[in-house]
Design an enzyme around this catalytic site. Structure first.
Site, PDB file in Angstrom:
ATOM      1  N   ASN A   1       1.351  -2.620   0.109  1.00 57.57           N
ATOM      2  CA  ASN A   1       0.221  -3.559   0.003  1.00 57.57           C
ATOM      3  C   ASN A   1       0.031  -4.356   1.296  1.00 57.57           C
ATOM      4  O   ASN A   1      -0.648  -5.377   1.302  1.00 57.57           O
ATOM      5  CB  ASN A   1       0.394  -4.552  -1.151  1.00 57.57           C
ATOM      6  CG  ASN A   1      -0.030  -4.027  -2.504  1.00 57.57           C
ATOM      7  OD1 ASN A   1      -0.616  -4.723  -3.292  1.00 57.57           O
ATOM      8  ND2 ASN A   1       0.236  -2.757  -2.763  1.00 57.57           N
TER       9      ASN A   1
ATOM     10  N   THR B   1       2.215  -8.379  -5.059  1.00 48.89           N
ATOM     11  CA  THR B   1       1.444  -7.168  -4.773  1.00 48.89           C
ATOM     12  C   THR B   1       0.488  -6.819  -5.910  1.00 48.89           C
ATOM     13  O   THR B   1       0.606  -7.319  -7.031  1.00 48.89           O
ATOM     14  CB  THR B   1       2.362  -5.947  -4.559  1.00 48.89           C
ATOM     15  OG1 THR B   1       2.984  -5.644  -5.805  1.00 48.89           O
ATOM     16  CG2 THR B   1       3.411  -6.215  -3.502  1.00 48.89           C
ATOM     17  N   CYS B   2      -0.430  -5.921  -5.595  1.00 51.18           N
ATOM     18  CA  CYS B   2      -1.393  -5.426  -6.582  1.00 51.18           C
ATOM     19  C   CYS B   2      -0.783  -4.345  -7.467  1.00 51.18           C
ATOM     20  O   CYS B   2      -1.509  -3.527  -8.020  1.00 51.18           O
ATOM     21  CB  CYS B   2      -2.611  -4.864  -5.865  1.00 51.18           C
ATOM     22  SG  CYS B   2      -3.692  -6.127  -5.199  1.00 51.18           S
ATOM     23  N   ASP B   3       0.513  -4.292  -7.559  1.00 51.08           N
ATOM     24  CA  ASP B   3       1.137  -3.295  -8.411  1.00 51.08           C
ATOM     25  C   ASP B   3       1.593  -3.956  -9.702  1.00 51.08           C
ATOM     26  O   ASP B   3       2.302  -4.957  -9.686  1.00 51.08           O
ATOM     27  CB  ASP B   3       2.329  -2.649  -7.690  1.00 51.08           C
ATOM     28  CG  ASP B   3       2.742  -1.361  -8.372  1.00 51.08           C
ATOM     29  OD1 ASP B   3       2.888  -1.346  -9.611  1.00 51.08           O
ATOM     30  OD2 ASP B   3       2.904  -0.354  -7.678  1.00 51.08           O
TER      31      ASP B   3
END
Lengths: 380, 380
Positions: free
Chosen positions: B370, B327-329
């Protein structure tokens, strides 16, 4: 907290529909936020970070307003398209993509991809020939409340090679991106990254590759407990930094607000399940809510995001409390290292309103941890 | 890792059904684990902690084997009943319950409830009159890999008052519970808690209240990277501690294994999405998988649980890697503080097998963070 949200909650309660914690998002606030970004950065295209809140109503409103969309996965791309965005308004902004997902995005019409290394460039070149790529650079996240790690991006001095590699493989070396850290409270944090970006622009220009675009990322804060500067202040600081480092040749720019777009548009209503002490001489009360880390408030991880909490007892004196969620998991504690001041008169069964919860709440919810359902969401 | 799981995965791949990370749980292992608990602690009733893995097939098997069920919510109670457990084999083990949920559990036939304070006792007395309650005591979690906080339980010297309160309100003051910490690697950790429990038994007996039961909780470990003692070793240590502190009057006992019952029964197959370096002089590779903190591996939080990972390249030399999710986390990083040694030859697109993932994986999955779907699960 808006009158529309309070009215909705009142109505829900009167109808007896009140069966657990829920988030309510007010589209009027989202609209105001979009317009504030558009006004503060008039020459910058807004790519809403879909991951912050992918509710169809939110995406549809933003599509109508002219927003573009920063997507983290094929599912998010499909959500943006379903909301009415044309594929040329979509960026596949995740630097970590399966090649088959790049191909699916390309087939859907997406032509803008994030990369941060040669291997990702090669995947994009194979699966999305001729597409535009921007290279994400590492950036110091000092000042951000939700810190960024080194997970995304490469060192700025590696970026020229990555983009040159893209150029050689037939992709359009389109620009750079960076992210100053989510909930970034210092508007001057864009300056250093823009300085580095301008250096990469110059270095590649010397090699005959003319970059077009700087993706300024997200990081725009929403108001939690601490005051934050206005979007206008951020816009001014960013514009000054662009002028400083790019002179009269300011590139095309993009921003990717997520929290700043929807954070303050949402409010969660939850319920106090239990108030207790651990021993007779314990100074701290424990207050347990029906919402916690696993059904919406994941961003309380390490107590990073501290939400404003309102109750019907707020006129009364307060005392510091440990605030915890409802599950049988010991890490499901919201605030303990820094206890949260809550009214002494607060009672079991009372409702609490948790503000600033429009972003990064619903999608973080677990599918059913301990049997608790995911956070319900209403968009009004 | 079992032959049946490997066979299932091979078959799935051949059928082209391989579309993302998945967990496969082998019921034969669950059966073996149940029998090992039953044999190691022959006079103790097993209450499986449903939260560890509430898959219907797992619950049905355990119901057939004679297991009881420790449930954290009404949904989990309904799952246990649907799997064939009679309500007298169900404990509502969460100390944090809405009064209306206690009433629903009571209506479903549940008669055993956990409490840890007067307020919870009062809720149970109103909503489940005459039911049995056990009081959870705080317990030092030293030695556990997934530490327990002070979230559940009261100080042992408060427990007699809580149970006396229950007795006065017409409930059956039935016993005590404690939890020595999940993935507890020291079998002797039950000793101190049992000493405290025996003290509470004596104190209440002097007041004319005879407790019947000690709930020994969970904490039984599953094998990750470090070796753990056998269930038999735990059983022996617990029995010795019971004899030491209760003499010839050993009370009825309960255990609540979750991780120890299903952890090693499950294995996740995932895929390497990207391998990169952040700069040319970086010593560490970053390896990104299609599974991370938000779609199954939440227990890598603070790098607490360290899963064994197998690849097709395991005969080759290894190098330390940062392991991260898709994910973009930025917090979606699995192992960074202590990098994970992976084969130098590992390639993008390779499959990895993550062992010991039968517990606390599927239900922790986010609904769609996401845009990534929750972890798929197959029980064979």
């Amino acid at each position: 907290m808006t009158d529309r949200i309070l009215e909705f909650l009142r109505h829900r309660r009167e109808k007896g529909l009140d069966s657990g914690p829920c988030l309510v998002v007010d589209l009027d606030v989202v609209r105001d936020n979009y317009n504030a970004f558009a006004k503060a950065l008039p020459d910058t295209r807004v790519f809403y970070a879909v991951k912050a809140n992918p509710a169809l109503e939110v995406l549809s409103l933003l599509a109508d307003l002219g927003s573009c969309f920063d997507c983290a996965s094929v599912v998010e791309i499909e959500q943006a398209l379903a909301a009415g965005a044309a594929p040329d308004r979509v960026s596949f902004g995740n630097t970590i993509k399966k090649e088959r997902d790049i191909a699916r995005a390309f087939a859907l019409g997406v032509r803008l991809f994030a990369v941060d290394c040669d291997a990702e460039v090669e995947k994009v070149a194979r699966a999305a020939p001729g597409a535009k790529v921007f290279c994400r650079m590492l950036c110091d996240g000092v000042g951000a409340e939700w810190p960024l790690s080194r997970k995304f991006g490469c060192a700025p001095d590696m970026a020229p090679r990555v983009l040159e590699h893209a150029h050689r493989l037939g992709l359009e070396a389109y620009g750079l991106s960076f992210h100053v850290g989510s909930q970034q409270r210092n508007p001057r944090m864009w300056n250093g990254a823009l300085k580095a970006a301008a250096g990469v622009f110059r270095e590649l220009a010397e090699r005959g590759i003319v970059l077009q675009m700087v993706n300024l990322g997200g990081g725009f804060p929403t108001r939690y407990l601490k005051r934050v500067s206005s979007v206008r202040t951020y816009g001014d600081a960013i514009f000054r930094a662009l002028r400083r480092h790019f002179g009269n040749q300011i590139p095309e720019t993009i921003i990717e607000p997520g929290r700043g777009m929807v954070g303050d548009a949402g409010m969660i209503e939850a319920e106090v399940v239990l108030i207790s002490k651990k021993s007779d001489d314990d100074e701290l009360k424990w207050v347990y809510l029906d919402i916690g880390k696993f059904n919406g408030l994941a961003e309380t991880m390490d107590e990073m995001i501290r939400y404003p909490i309102r109750t019907d007892y707020d006129a009364d004196p307060r005392e510091p409390c440990v605030l915890a969620g409802p599950t049988c998991d010991s890490v499901d504690v919201l605030y303990e290292k820094e206890p949260y001041p809550l009214p002494i008169s607060l009672e079991i069964g009372a409702k609490v309103l948790i503000e600033g919860t429009g972003a990064y709440t619903t999608t973080y919810s677990a599918v059913g941890f301990n049997g608790f359902p995911p956070l319900q969401s209403f968009v009004i």
